[in-house]
Scaffold this active site. Structure first.
Site, PDB file in Angstrom:
ATOM      1  N   SER A  74       0.839  -1.209   0.000  1.00  0.00           N
ATOM      2  CA  SER A  74       0.000   0.000   0.000  1.00  0.00           C
ATOM      3  C   SER A  74       0.871   1.255   0.000  1.00  0.00           C
ATOM      4  CB  SER A  74      -0.883   0.027   1.251  1.00  0.00           C
ATOM      5  OG  SER A  74      -1.820  -1.007   1.203  1.00  0.00           O
TER       6      SER A  74
ATOM      7  N   SER B 202     -13.487   1.418   3.086  1.00  0.00           N
ATOM      8  CA  SER B 202     -12.526   1.119   2.025  1.00  0.00           C
ATOM      9  C   SER B 202     -11.487   2.222   1.916  1.00  0.00           C
ATOM     10  CB  SER B 202     -13.238   0.956   0.680  1.00  0.00           C
ATOM     11  OG  SER B 202     -12.280   0.990  -0.369  1.00  0.00           O
TER      12      SER B 202
ATOM     13  N   ASP C  24      -7.051  -7.721   4.937  1.00  0.00           N
ATOM     14  CA  ASP C  24      -6.261  -8.574   4.037  1.00  0.00           C
ATOM     15  C   ASP C  24      -5.741  -9.839   4.712  1.00  0.00           C
ATOM     16  OD1 ASP C  24      -6.641  -6.860   1.938  1.00  0.00           O
ATOM     17  OD2 ASP C  24      -4.715  -5.839   2.163  1.00  0.00           O
TER      18      ASP C  24
ATOM     19  N   ARG D 186     -13.808  -6.910 -10.583  1.00  0.00           N
ATOM     20  CA  ARG D 186     -13.989  -6.250  -9.277  1.00  0.00           C
ATOM     21  C   ARG D 186     -14.828  -4.973  -9.398  1.00  0.00           C
ATOM     22  NH1 ARG D 186      -8.522  -6.553  -6.034  1.00  0.00           N
ATOM     23  NH2 ARG D 186      -9.926  -5.866  -4.378  1.00  0.00           N
TER      24      ARG D 186
ATOM     25  N   ARG E 162     -12.935 -14.524  -1.157  1.00  0.00           N
ATOM     26  CA  ARG E 162     -12.087 -15.185  -0.152  1.00  0.00           C
ATOM     27  C   ARG E 162     -12.872 -16.037   0.835  1.00  0.00           C
ATOM     28  NH1 ARG E 162      -7.419 -10.472   0.468  1.00  0.00           N
ATOM     29  NH2 ARG E 162      -6.317 -11.154  -1.409  1.00  0.00           N
TER      30      ARG E 162
ATOM     31  N   LYS F  72     -12.563  -9.326  -3.059  1.00  0.00           N
ATOM     32  CA  LYS F  72     -11.098  -9.152  -3.084  1.00  0.00           C
ATOM     33  C   LYS F  72     -10.548  -9.836  -4.343  1.00  0.00           C
ATOM     34  CE  LYS F  72     -10.776  -6.666   0.538  1.00  0.00           C
ATOM     35  NZ  LYS F  72     -10.411  -5.259   0.356  1.00  0.00           N
TER      36      LYS F  72
END
Ligand code: S3P
Length: 435
Positions: A25, A170, A318, A125, A349, A345
């Protein structure tokens, strides 16, 4: 296209001392802000992963010159907020949601058109979450009918500032709006109900850009300047998470990971693991610029199942694939709810992990917004990662507690976040081979 696989053998462990590659990031944001700054910046400890390289090539495509001192050290000649050039080509963001969503914010403020594309996973996405606020700012941004990439952006006369409340927690949406706000007239503010990772805010401050942070609202004025500087990128806590859980579930282990970012908006999984009984120490705290950094020491621990607190989800978003492996090795039941974001994601997941855990003999129940995992005994077996880097690495670590060989298929995307994963984990005791 080769997809690669991992083979893991029983008798693995994770113990010793290591450094970890740079934070993903922070690496993205360092390249973005250094490119938009005035003057030469130096980024040290950059993560040379395919995701971050995609961001770097996008800026190169828009006329930003850089000097690659070596894989992790880059001097970037910032062109200022008004200095980007029309790219000669579509900008390919590969597998990276962060790159696409943050770049979209920057590109909406440019005087040229651009298109953003991604790989098969990124092309599925959701982008509506950024299109809504960007359109409210007056941007001309379109996607496919179902709000997925490619994104096509055309210039507008000017962007308006907005006051935006995030409907889903987010950091990518927050950062997208703040980056568009750099090019907007007036003061742009973003309010979040659950605090998400704040690297954009911290890095704007490192580049001397005036921003106001008051509790859960962040505001900035458009058209100020970013001053070039030097950025030291800490080790990635999300990559460290795989090794941390691996050490916890190893029989006799003490693992030290040096100079890892411990930003409090990222450390939810450490709190979750401690609640499960993990012995994790945070030592030698210091700062790399505005980012807190420390050495992390992990001792093998007896874990037990818990109800995962809702307020820790955004700050461990994450880390759930590897937390599910910890839960599978723990005594008793672990219950997660309120985590429907995990479905959008790099893969879904919740489903991908549920299928993989069951394939290795663990009892699970998938829920629309979470999962219930009954701690048990991993058998050997074959896992499909669904092309998701974090799922591939999580199941590699399951081998520490497994009775038989584990094969993990489709592991090539591990290079999007942790390029030397195999080498580092093998050095610490994982019996892993790649083919
Ligand atoms: C990121 C934000 C998170 C996270 C992603 C990186 C970022 O995504 O999952 O890996 O760098 O801003 P969301 O904003 O979709 O939660």
């Amino acid at each position: 296209m080769s997809t690669e696989s991992f083979r893991l053998q029983p008798g693995s462990y994770c113990s010793g001392e290591t450094h970890i590659p740079g934070d993903k990031s922070i690496s993205h944001r360092a390249v973005m802000l250094a490119s938009l700054a005035e003057g030469e910046s130096e980024v040290r400890g950059f993560l040379p992963s395919s995701d971050c390289e995609a961001t770097l090539s996008a800026f190169q495509n828009m006329g930003v010159l850089f000097d690659r001192v070596d894989a992790t050290n880059i001097r970037i000649n910032g062109v200022g907020l008004g200095g980007l050039r029309e790219p000669g080509n579509v900008l390919d963001m590969g597998n990276s949601g962060t790159a696409m969503r943050l770049m979209a914010g920057i590109l909406c403020g440019q005087k040229f058109s651009s298109s953003l594309i991604g790989d098969a996973s990124l092309s599925k996405r959701p982008m509506q979450r950024i299109q809504i606020p960007l359109k409210e700012m007056g941007a001309d941004i379109t996607s496919e009918k179902n709000y997925t990439p490619p994104l096509v952006i055309h210039p507008v006369n000017h962007l308006n500032s907005i006051q935006y409340e995030l409907p889903v927690p987010s950091a990518q949406v927050k950062s997208c709006v703040l980056l568009a706000g750099l090019f907007a007239q007036g003061k742009t503010c973003v309010t979040e109900k659950a605090i998400t990772r704040d690297h954009t805010e911290r890095m704007l401050q490192s580049f001397a850009y005036p921003i106001e942070v008051a509790r859960n609202t962040i505001c900035l004025q458009g058209h100020c300047k970013l001053r070039a500087g030097s950025i030291n990128v800490p080790g990635d806590l999300s990559s460290a998470a795989f090794l941390i859980v691996a050490a916890l579930i190893s029989k006799y282990a003490e693992l030290t990971i040096r100079k890892v970012g411990i930003n409090p908006t990222r450390d939810g999984f450490i709190k979750i693991l401690r609640e499960m009984g993990a012995r994790i120490e945070i030592l030698n705290q210091t700062y790399f610029g505005k980012e807190p950094v420390a050495d992390i020491v992990v001792h093998n621990s007896e874990l037990h199942g818990i109800n995962i607190p809702l307020d820790l989800i955004a700050n461990s978003i994450d880390e759930f694939p590897i937390l599910f492996i910890a839960a599978a090795c723990a005594k008793g039941v672990t219950n997660l709810s309120g985590a429907q974001e995990l479905r959008v994601k790099e893969s879904d997941r919740l489903t991908t992990m549920a299928i993989g855990l069951q394939a290795l003999g663990i009892e699970v129940m998938e829920k629309p917004d979470g999962i219930i995992i009954n701690g048990g005994q991993f058998q050997g077996g074959e896992i499909d990662s669904g092309g998701d880097h974090r799922i591939a690495m999580a199941f590699a670590m399951a081998s520490i507690c497994a009775k038989g060989d584990i094969i993990v298929r489709d592991t090539v995307n591990v290079a999007t976040s942790f390029p030397n994963f195999v080498e580092i984990s093998a050095n610490l005791g994982l019996k892993i081979s790649q083919y």
